[in-house]
Design a protein around this motif. Structure first.
Motif, PDB file in Angstrom:
ATOM      1  N   LEU A   1      33.023  38.887 -16.568  1.00  8.44           N
ATOM      2  CA  LEU A   1      33.566  38.913 -17.941  1.00  8.44           C
ATOM      3  C   LEU A   1      32.608  38.218 -18.911  1.00  8.44           C
ATOM      4  O   LEU A   1      32.454  38.644 -20.060  1.00  8.44           O
ATOM      5  CB  LEU A   1      34.931  38.205 -17.995  1.00  8.44           C
ATOM      6  N   LYS A   2      31.953  37.175 -18.431  1.00  8.99           N
ATOM      7  CA  LYS A   2      31.017  36.446 -19.295  1.00  8.99           C
ATOM      8  C   LYS A   2      29.705  37.214 -19.473  1.00  8.99           C
ATOM      9  O   LYS A   2      29.048  37.089 -20.499  1.00  8.99           O
ATOM     10  CB  LYS A   2      30.737  35.053 -18.712  1.00  8.99           C
ATOM     11  N   ASP A   3      29.329  38.012 -18.445  1.00 11.08           N
ATOM     12  CA  ASP A   3      28.060  38.760 -18.510  1.00 11.08           C
ATOM     13  C   ASP A   3      28.159  40.021 -19.359  1.00 11.08           C
ATOM     14  O   ASP A   3      27.174  40.448 -19.959  1.00 11.08           O
ATOM     15  CB  ASP A   3      27.619  39.174 -17.090  1.00 11.08           C
ATOM     16  N   ILE A   4      29.343  40.651 -19.360  1.00  9.12           N
ATOM     17  CA  ILE A   4      29.484  41.974 -20.001  1.00  9.12           C
ATOM     18  C   ILE A   4      29.056  41.988 -21.476  1.00  9.12           C
ATOM     19  O   ILE A   4      28.341  42.916 -21.885  1.00  9.12           O
ATOM     20  CB  ILE A   4      30.921  42.532 -19.787  1.00  9.12           C
ATOM     21  N   PRO A   5      29.419  40.995 -22.293  1.00  3.46           N
ATOM     22  CA  PRO A   5      28.988  41.065 -23.699  1.00  3.46           C
ATOM     23  C   PRO A   5      27.470  41.185 -23.861  1.00  3.46           C
ATOM     24  O   PRO A   5      26.989  41.781 -24.825  1.00  3.46           O
ATOM     25  CB  PRO A   5      29.501  39.743 -24.284  1.00  3.46           C
ATOM     26  N   ARG A   6      26.717  40.643 -22.875  1.00  4.95           N
ATOM     27  CA  ARG A   6      25.248  40.728 -22.985  1.00  4.95           C
ATOM     28  C   ARG A   6      24.693  41.943 -22.244  1.00  4.95           C
ATOM     29  O   ARG A   6      23.587  42.379 -22.474  1.00  4.95           O
ATOM     30  CB  ARG A   6      24.610  39.441 -22.429  1.00  4.95           C
ATOM     31  N   HIS A   7      25.486  42.494 -21.279  1.00  4.58           N
ATOM     32  CA  HIS A   7      25.020  43.641 -20.473  1.00  4.58           C
ATOM     33  C   HIS A   7      26.139  44.670 -20.420  1.00  4.58           C
ATOM     34  O   HIS A   7      26.894  44.726 -19.444  1.00  4.58           O
ATOM     35  CB  HIS A   7      24.670  43.190 -19.052  1.00  4.58           C
ATOM     36  N   ALA A   8      26.267  45.478 -21.465  1.00  2.00           N
ATOM     37  CA  ALA A   8      27.386  46.420 -21.588  1.00  2.00           C
ATOM     38  C   ALA A   8      27.471  47.367 -20.389  1.00  2.00           C
ATOM     39  O   ALA A   8      28.557  47.848 -20.039  1.00  2.00           O
ATOM     40  CB  ALA A   8      27.247  47.205 -22.884  1.00  2.00           C
ATOM     41  N   GLU A   9      26.328  47.648 -19.737  1.00  2.00           N
ATOM     42  CA  GLU A   9      26.331  48.600 -18.612  1.00  2.00           C
ATOM     43  C   GLU A   9      27.167  48.074 -17.437  1.00  2.00           C
ATOM     44  O   GLU A   9      27.568  48.833 -16.548  1.00  2.00           O
ATOM     45  CB  GLU A   9      24.890  48.932 -18.169  1.00  2.00           C
ATOM     46  N   LEU A  10      27.473  46.774 -17.435  1.00  2.00           N
ATOM     47  CA  LEU A  10      28.258  46.194 -16.329  1.00  2.00           C
ATOM     48  C   LEU A  10      29.751  46.496 -16.444  1.00  2.00           C
ATOM     49  O   LEU A  10      30.509  46.290 -15.497  1.00  2.00           O
ATOM     50  CB  LEU A  10      28.069  44.669 -16.286  1.00  2.00           C
ATOM     51  N   LEU A  11      30.154  47.009 -17.625  1.00  2.00           N
ATOM     52  CA  LEU A  11      31.591  47.218 -17.868  1.00  2.00           C
ATOM     53  C   LEU A  11      32.234  48.092 -16.783  1.00  2.00           C
ATOM     54  O   LEU A  11      33.362  47.837 -16.357  1.00  2.00           O
ATOM     55  CB  LEU A  11      31.801  47.842 -19.259  1.00  2.00           C
ATOM     56  N   ASP A  12      31.502  49.111 -16.316  1.00  2.00           N
ATOM     57  CA  ASP A  12      32.057  50.021 -15.291  1.00  2.00           C
ATOM     58  C   ASP A  12      32.436  49.291 -14.011  1.00  2.00           C
ATOM     59  O   ASP A  12      33.386  49.680 -13.334  1.00  2.00           O
ATOM     60  CB  ASP A  12      31.028  51.123 -14.952  1.00  2.00           C
ATOM     61  N   THR A  13      31.667  48.261 -13.676  1.00  2.00           N
ATOM     62  CA  THR A  13      31.933  47.576 -12.390  1.00  2.00           C
ATOM     63  C   THR A  13      33.215  46.727 -12.449  1.00  2.00           C
ATOM     64  O   THR A  13      33.737  46.334 -11.405  1.00  2.00           O
ATOM     65  CB  THR A  13      30.747  46.663 -11.978  1.00  2.00           C
ATOM     66  N   LEU A  14      33.709  46.490 -13.664  1.00  2.00           N
ATOM     67  CA  LEU A  14      34.917  45.674 -13.797  1.00  2.00           C
ATOM     68  C   LEU A  14      36.101  46.306 -13.057  1.00  2.00           C
ATOM     69  O   LEU A  14      36.934  45.600 -12.484  1.00  2.00           O
ATOM     70  CB  LEU A  14      35.236  45.487 -15.287  1.00  2.00           C
ATOM     71  N   GLU A  15      36.141  47.640 -13.055  1.00  2.00           N
ATOM     72  CA  GLU A  15      37.220  48.360 -12.351  1.00  2.00           C
ATOM     73  C   GLU A  15      37.328  47.919 -10.893  1.00  2.00           C
ATOM     74  O   GLU A  15      38.417  47.691 -10.383  1.00  2.00           O
ATOM     75  CB  GLU A  15      36.933  49.877 -12.369  1.00  2.00           C
ATOM     76  N   ILE A  16      36.175  47.833 -10.258  1.00  2.00           N
ATOM     77  CA  ILE A  16      36.157  47.488  -8.825  1.00  2.00           C
ATOM     78  C   ILE A  16      36.756  46.098  -8.618  1.00  2.00           C
ATOM     79  O   ILE A  16      37.572  45.878  -7.717  1.00  2.00           O
ATOM     80  CB  ILE A  16      34.706  47.495  -8.286  1.00  2.00           C
TER      81      ILE A  16
END
Ligand SMILES: Nc1ncnc2c1ncn2[C@@H]1O[C@H](COP(=O)(O)OP(=O)(O)OP(=O)(O)O)[C@@H](O)[C@H]1O
Length: 358
Positions: free
Chosen positions: A159-174
Motif C-alpha cells: 500500500l505504501k509502494d503503490i503511490p510511487r509504483h502504479a504498476e504494482l496496483l494489480d498485485t494488490l488483488e493477490i
C-alpha cells in the motif's frame, strides 16, 4: 524446573508441589523472571514483550532452562536455550525446529496485573487475551495467526509502494485474496473460542459478583466478509498506507445487563469480569485438552480485595499454581502452600515454611 543465567536468576532449580507454590520476595528480586521462564515452555514469547536476547543474564552468552512436566498422560521434559538473540527448544531430548513447536505440550494460564485493565484498555489487549488462549487450545491456530500477520505486513508495505509504483496496483488483488482467506479463518476461530468461554465465564461471574447481573460476551468483527470489506476500503487504505479492516481491528465486547462493561462498568465489576474470564480460560483449556493447565498468578493478589482473593484461591483448589507476591502473610491461606523465597536471583526454601525444593 532448572535455570541458568536467565535474566537475574543465576543458577538453581525449583521443585514445586502439585498444589499452591508461593514465590515471594521483595521488589525486583526475580519472582516474575521465574514465572516468565515457566511461561516460555508454553511455546509463546515473553509475556512482558521482551526480545529473546534480553532474557539472557547481563554479561552472559547463553541462558538455559529445563522443565519436567506431566502431559498427555506421561512425564515429559523440555529444554530451552537462548543464545545470539534466539530461543531454541527440545522436547524429550529431540531438538525442535522452533520453540513454537512446544505449543500445546505444556499448557499454562497467566494472570497478571495488566490483565486487570483488560475490560477498559484498548482492543489490542483483548485480542491478545483471545489469541494467547487460543494458541494453546488449538495449536494449529498459532501458525494461522502468524500467516495472517505476515500477509498484513506485506499488504501494508505494498500500500505504501503503490503511490510511487502504479504498476504494482494489480498485485494488490493477490494480497487481498490471501489476507481475506487467513483473516476470515482467524476471526472464525476467535468467535468460536468466545462462544466456548461464554458459559463458564457467566457461571464464574455469577459466583464472584453474587448477584443476578446478566453477563454477555461477544466477538466483534470489523468486517463480516473480509474480501468485500478490503475492496470497499481500498481507497482509504491506499491513502493511509495501512489496512483498515480485518481481525487486527476486531474487538471483544463484554456486557453486564446488556450494556458495555467498558463504557459503564464500575471498577469492581470490571475486576470481577476479568477474574471470571481468566478462570474460564483455564476451564476451557482443561475441557479441550483433557488436562488441567498450570496457573501462573503474577503479583495479582495484592490487586484484589479479600472477597475476590478468597474466590480465586477456592476456585483454584486442586490445580497446580505458581503465585508471586511480596508478603505471603498478607493473604490468608497462602502460607499453607509450598513457599519459595527469591532474593537477588537466588531461590531459598524457608525452613519454617511448608515448602520444599532445592
Ligand atoms: N537480562 C537480565 N540480566 C540480569 N538481570 C536482569 C535482566 N533482566 C532483568 N533483570 C533484573 O531482574 C530484576 C527484576 O526481576 P523481576 O521482574 O522478576 O522482579 P520481581 O521480583 O517480580 O519484582 P516486583 O515485585 O517488583 O515485580 C531487576 O533487578 C532487573 O534488573
Amino acid at each position: 524446573m532448572a535455570f541458568e543465567h536467565y535474566r537475574n536468576l543465576c543458577a538453581g532449580s525449583l521443585t514445586p508441589c502439585p498444589g499452591m507454590n508461593v514465590i515471594y520476595g521483595r521488589n525486583a528480586q526475580g519472582k516474575t523472571n521465574l514465572l516468565e521462564a515457566v511461561w516460555l515452555f508454553t511455546g509463546g514469547r515473553s509475556f512482558r514483550g521482551a526480545r529473546d536476547g534480553e532474557l539472557v543474564a547481563f554479561g552472559q552468552e547463553k541462558a538455559a532452562l529445563h522443565l519436567q512436566f506431566y502431559s498427555e498422560e506421561r512425564e515429559q521434559e523440555a529444554e530451552l536455550t537462548i543464545q545470539n538473540g534466539r530461543r531454541s527448544a527440545s522436547l524429550n531430548g529431540v531438538p525442535k525446529r522452533s520453540p513454537a513447536e512446544l505449543v500445546g505440550k505444556f499448557r499454562a494460564v497467566l494472570f497478571s496485573p495488566e490483565h486487570l485493565s483488560l475490560i477498559k484498555s484498548g482492543p489490542a489487549l483483548r485480542r491478545n487475551f483471545i489469541d494467547a488462549a487460543l494458541c494453546q487450545v488449538k495449536p494449529a491456530y498459532a501458525p494461522l495467526l502468524s500467516r495472517y500477520h505476515h500477509t498484513l505486513v506485506q499488504r501494508n508495505a505494498l500500500l505504501k509502494d503503490i503511490p510511487r509504483h502504479a504498476e504494482l496496483l494489480d498485485t494488490l488483488e493477490i494480497w487481498d485474496d490471501r489476507l481475506a482467506r487467513y483473516g476470515d479463518a482467524v476471526a472464525r476461530e476467535r468467535a468460536a473460542y468466545i462462544q466456548k468461554i461464554e458459559a463458564p465465564a457467566r457461571e464464574l461471574y455469577a459466583g464472584i459478583s453474587e448477584n443476578k447481573e446478566q453477563f454477555g460476551i461477544q466477538y466483534q468483527k470489523s468486517a463480516e466478509n473480509l474480501r468485500e470489506a478490503l475492496a470497499a476500503a481500498r481507497r482509504d487504505d491506499l491513502q493511509s498506507g495501512h489496512t483498515t479492516v480485518g481481525p487486527h481491528r476486531d474487538d471483544l465486547e463484554v456486557t453486564v445487563d446488556g450494556v458495555s462493561a467498558r463504557a459503564y462498568g464500575s471498577q469492581g465489576q470490571q475486576r470481577s469480569l476479568v477474574l471470571a474470564l481468566k478462570l474460564a480460560e483455564a476451564d476451557v483449556l482443561e475441557q479441550e485438552g483433557g488436562e488441567a493447565p498450570v496457573i501462573l498468578l503474577d503479583d495479582v493478589m495484592s490487586e484484589l480485595d479479600a472477597g475476590r482473593q478468597h474466590y480465586l484461591l477456592n476456585r483454584l483448589d486442586g490445580r497446580q499454581v505458581f503465585l508471586t507476591c511480596c508478603e505471603p502473610g498478607a493473604v490468608k491461606r497462602l502460607e499453607e502452600g509450598a513457599l519459595f523465597e527469591v532474593r537477588r536471583g537466588e531461590l531459598y526454601v524457608p525452613t519454617s515454611g511448608a515448602g520444599h525444593g532445592d
